[in-house]
Scaffold this motif. Structure first.
Motif, PDB file in Angstrom:
ATOM      1  N   UNK A 106       0.831  -1.209   0.000  1.00 11.92           N
ATOM      2  CA  UNK A 106       0.000   0.000   0.000  1.00 11.92           C
ATOM      3  C   UNK A 106       0.861   1.253   0.000  1.00 11.92           C
ATOM      4  N   UNK A 107       1.945   1.236   0.768  1.00 13.63           N
ATOM      5  CA  UNK A 107       2.854   2.379   0.791  1.00 13.63           C
ATOM      6  C   UNK A 107       3.511   2.577  -0.574  1.00 13.63           C
ATOM      7  N   UNK A 108       3.953   1.468  -1.181  1.00 12.33           N
ATOM      8  CA  UNK A 108       4.551   1.556  -2.515  1.00 12.33           C
ATOM      9  C   UNK A 108       3.520   2.028  -3.542  1.00 12.33           C
ATOM     10  N   UNK A 109       2.275   1.575  -3.399  1.00  8.64           N
ATOM     11  CA  UNK A 109       1.217   2.017  -4.300  1.00  8.64           C
ATOM     12  C   UNK A 109       0.965   3.512  -4.197  1.00  8.64           C
ATOM     13  N   UNK A 110       0.987   4.017  -2.970  1.00  9.99           N
ATOM     14  CA  UNK A 110       0.771   5.447  -2.749  1.00  9.99           C
ATOM     15  C   UNK A 110       1.904   6.269  -3.362  1.00  9.99           C
ATOM     16  N   UNK A 111       3.146   5.804  -3.164  1.00  8.60           N
ATOM     17  CA  UNK A 111       4.300   6.496  -3.746  1.00  8.60           C
ATOM     18  C   UNK A 111       4.214   6.464  -5.272  1.00  8.60           C
ATOM     19  N   UNK A 122       1.593   6.193  -7.098  1.00 11.34           N
ATOM     20  CA  UNK A 122       0.506   7.066  -7.528  1.00 11.34           C
ATOM     21  C   UNK A 122       0.918   8.518  -7.611  1.00 11.34           C
ATOM     22  N   UNK A 123       1.650   8.998  -6.611  1.00 10.04           N
ATOM     23  CA  UNK A 123       2.096  10.398  -6.616  1.00 10.04           C
ATOM     24  C   UNK A 123       3.132  10.653  -7.716  1.00 10.04           C
ATOM     25  N   UNK A 124       4.012   9.671  -7.961  1.00 13.07           N
ATOM     26  CA  UNK A 124       5.001   9.826  -9.035  1.00 13.07           C
ATOM     27  C   UNK A 124       4.295   9.902 -10.386  1.00 13.07           C
ATOM     28  N   UNK A 130      -4.346   9.483  -9.896  1.00 15.28           N
ATOM     29  CA  UNK A 130      -3.368   8.392  -9.913  1.00 15.28           C
ATOM     30  C   UNK A 130      -3.119   7.775  -8.528  1.00 15.28           C
ATOM     31  N   UNK A 131      -2.928   8.575  -7.452  1.00  9.14           N
ATOM     32  CA  UNK A 131      -2.753   7.956  -6.127  1.00  9.14           C
ATOM     33  C   UNK A 131      -3.992   7.152  -5.700  1.00  9.14           C
ATOM     34  N   UNK A 132      -5.180   7.670  -6.028  1.00  9.14           N
ATOM     35  CA  UNK A 132      -6.426   6.972  -5.688  1.00  9.14           C
ATOM     36  C   UNK A 132      -6.512   5.663  -6.453  1.00  9.14           C
ATOM     37  N   UNK A 133      -6.208   5.714  -7.763  1.00 10.43           N
ATOM     38  CA  UNK A 133      -6.264   4.511  -8.593  1.00 10.43           C
ATOM     39  C   UNK A 133      -5.295   3.451  -8.086  1.00 10.43           C
ATOM     40  N   UNK A 134      -4.068   3.870  -7.780  1.00  6.04           N
ATOM     41  CA  UNK A 134      -3.053   2.928  -7.318  1.00  6.04           C
ATOM     42  C   UNK A 134      -3.506   2.226  -6.046  1.00  6.04           C
TER      43      UNK A 134
END
Length: 486
Positions: free
Chosen positions: A373-378, A380-382, A419-423
Motif C-alpha cells: 500500500x505504501x509503494x502504491x501510494x508512492x 501514484x504520486x510519481x 493516480x494515487x487513488x487509482x493505485x
C-alpha cells in the motif's frame, strides 16, 4: 469496526528497503508489470502495420479487437485472480511445516459444519475475512512434481471457456459488429468480420495461457510469463509485415500472426508448467470445480460492474459529440494504461498474502499489506507528477485538432490527480484477493457501480465533459474506500 489507519505508516521508513519482503515484492511486481505492458506495446506495433493498409481496414480491426477484448475480459479476470489465490494457498500448504499443517487440519475439523471459515482473528489486521471451503491436501507426486489440484482445474476451465468463446464469436460475429455500429452497408463489415473470425481461433490459447499465468503467479513466479509473453509478442511483430505485405494477406495476415503468437505463448508456458506440476487428470473431487465456479462467478459480477461503469462513461462522452469522444478516448487510454503499473503491485500483494494466510503468518500479512500500500501510494504520486506535466506536451502526439487538445487539457488534472487513488484501489484489490475475500470484492464493487452510475448520469447531464471526469474520480475514490474499509 477498527479501521487500522496505521497500516499506511507501519514501518514506513522501510518502504524502499530491499530486505526479504522488498525483494519478494520487487521480484513479483516488476516482471508482472512488464508482462502486462508488453501486450499493449505489441498491439500498438500491430496497429501501425495495419494502418499502412488503409483507414477502413484500421477502423475495422479496431472494432473487431474491441469486441474480442470485451468478450475475453469477462472471463479472464475471474479465472486469473481465482487461480492465483488458490494455487498460492495450495503450494504453501504443500511445503508447510508439520505444525502449520496440524493447525490447518484442526481448523478444518472445527469448521466442518460451517459454510465459511474466519481467516484472521477479529483483533488482527483484516477483520471478518472468510474463506469459502477448506483447502484440498496438496502433495508431491511420484515423479517429484508438485501436485496442485487448482493448476489442473484452471487449465481445464480455461480450455473449455476458450473453445466456447471461439464458437460464440464465430457464430455471432456479424450481430456483434452490427451492435457496435458496423451496419450491413458499411465498408468496414467485411474486413471486420474476417479479422474477428480469424482472431477468434486464438481464444483457446489466450485463455489457456492466462490460466497458466495465474498458476505461475501463485508460485510467485512472474518471470516465466514475462519471457513467454515477450517471445510471443516478438513473433507477432516479426510475422506481421511478412504475412501482411510479403504474402499479401492484408488484415487476415495480421490476425493469423496474432493467433500464432498466442499459441506460442501457451506452448512455452505449458512446457514450463509440465516440468514443475503433475497435470495428469485428477478425480472430480480434487478438481474443486465448485470452488472455482463459486468464486469465479463472484468476480464475474465484479468485472461486469467495472466494465459497465467505464463503458457508460465512454457512451456519455460520445453523446456529446466527436470532439468530446476523441478527447475522452485519449485521456481514458492514458488513465487505464498507467494502472498496469499498479496492477504489478496488486499481483505481488495477492501472491504473498495468500501464501502468508495459508501459513497463518499474520505478521507477514500485516507487513506485506503495509508495504504494497505504501509503494502504491508512492507510485501514484510519481505518476500524478509525470502525467500532470508530461501530458500537457504529449497530447499533441495523439491529435492536432485545437478543440480536442483543449478538452484534453481540461481532463489532464483529473487523469493526474486520480493516480494515487487509482493505485490504492488496485492494490487494495490485490490485498482482498490475497485473502480470497472474493465475495466482499464482488458485492462492494456492485454497490460502488450503482452509486457511480447514478452520479455519472447526473454530472454528465449537468456539467458535460468535466462532469464525466468528476464522476469517474468519485467512482475510483469509492473503490479505494471500499477496499480500505474491508
Amino acid at each position: 469496526m477498527r479501521i487500522p489507519l496505521n497500516i499506511f505508516f507501519k514501518d514506513a521508513r522501510l518502504v524502499f528497503k530491499m530486505d526479504e519482503l522488498g525483494l519478494d515484492i520487487t521480484s513479483i511486481a516488476l516482471p508482472a508489470a512488464m508482462a502486462l505492458t508488453a501486450d499493449p506495446i505489441a498491439s500498438l506495433v500491430d496497429t501501425a502495420f495495419i494502418g499502412q493498409i488503409g483507414p477502413v481496414e484500421l477502423a475495422a480491426v479496431g472494432v473487431s479487437i474491441a469486441v474480442f477484448n470485451q468478450a475475453s475480459r469477462i472471463v479472464i479476470f475471474p479465472l486469473v485472480s481465482v487461480t492465483t489465490s488458490f494455487v498460492a494457498e495450495e503450494d504453501t500448504l504443500a511445503t508447510a511445516s508439520p505444525e502449520v499443517k496440524e493447525i490447518e487440519n484442526l481448523e478444518m475439523g472445527l469448521a466442518a459444519n460451517s459454510e465459511n471459515k474466519k481467516l484472521i482473528p477479529q483483533t488482527d489486521l483484516v477483520e471478518n475475512t472468510y474463506k469459502s471451503e477448506p483447502l484440498t491436501d496438496t502433495v508431491k507426486s511420484g515423479n517429484g512434481k508438485r501436485k496442485i489440484p487448482s493448476a489442473s482445474s484452471a487449465l481445464f476451465i480455461g480450455s473449455i471457456l476458450g473453445l466456447v468463446q471461439t464458437i460464440f464469436l464465430i457464430l455471432a460475429a456479424k450481430p456483434l459488429l452490427n451492435f457496435m455500429g458496423v451496419k450491413s452497408d458499411s465498408p468496414m463489415l467485411q474486413p471486420a468480420q474476417q479479422y474477428l473470425t480469424l482472431r477468434s481461433l486464438g481464444a483457446p490459447a489466450v485463455l489457456l495461457s492466462l490460466a497458466m499465468q495465474g498458476v505461475f503467479r501463485g508460485f510467485k513466479d512472474t518471470k516465466t510469463p514475462l519471457y513467454a509473453t515477450v517471445a510471443g509478442d516478438a513473433m507477432n511483430i516479426i510475422l506481421d509485415p511478412i504475412f501482411i505485405f510479403v504474402f499479401r494477406l492484408g488484415i487476415s495476415g495480421a490476425a493469423i500472426a496474432h493467433v500464432i503468437s498466442q499459441y506460442l505463448i501457451s506452448i512455452i508456458l505449458l512446457w514450463r508448467l509440465w516440468q514443475q506440476v503433475d497435470l495428469l487428470p485428477l478425480s472430480f473431487k480434487h478438481m474443486q470445480f465448485s470452488r472455482f465456479l463459486k468464486n469465479g462467478f463472484l468476480l464475474l459480477m465484479r468485472v461486469i460492474a467495472v466494465t459497465f461503469c467505464v463503458t457508460l462513461a465512454a457512451s456519455m462522452a460520445a453523446r456529446q459529440g466527436a470532439t468530446s469522444m476523441a478527447a475522452f478516448q485519449v485521456c481514458l487510454q492514458v488513465w487505464l494504461a498507467t494502472s498496469l503499473l499498479a496492477d504489478g503491485l496488486a499481483v505481488a500483494g495477492q501472491a504473498i498474502l495468500a501464501s502468508a494466510f495459508a501459513k497463518k503468518d499474520y505478521e507477514q500479512a500485516r507487513a506485506t499489506a503495509s508495504r504494497v500500500l505504501q509503494l502504491g501510494l508512492v507510485l501514484g504520486f510519481v505518476l500524478a507528477l509525470i502525467l500532470g506535466v508530461g501530458l500537457q506536451f504529449g497530447a499533441k502526439l495523439f491529435t492536432n485538432d485545437v478543440n480536442v487538445l483543449h478538452l484534453i487539457s481540461v481532463g489532464i488534472p483529473f487523469v493526474a490527480a486520480t493516480q494515487p487513488i487509482n493505485a490504492l484501489a488496485f492494490v487494495f484489490d490485490g490485498v482482498n484477493f490475497g485473502a480470497s475475500d472474493f465475495a466482499y470484492s464482488a458485492y462492494s464493487m456492485v454497490m460502488v457501480a450503482i452509486v457511480s452510475i447514478l452520479i455519472l448520469f447526473v454530472l454528465s447531464w449537468s456539467h458535460g465533459f468535466i462532469g464525466i471526469w468528476v464522476a469517474l474520480t468519485i467512482y475510483m475514490s469509492l473503490r479505494a474506500f471500499a477496499g480500505f474499509w474491508r
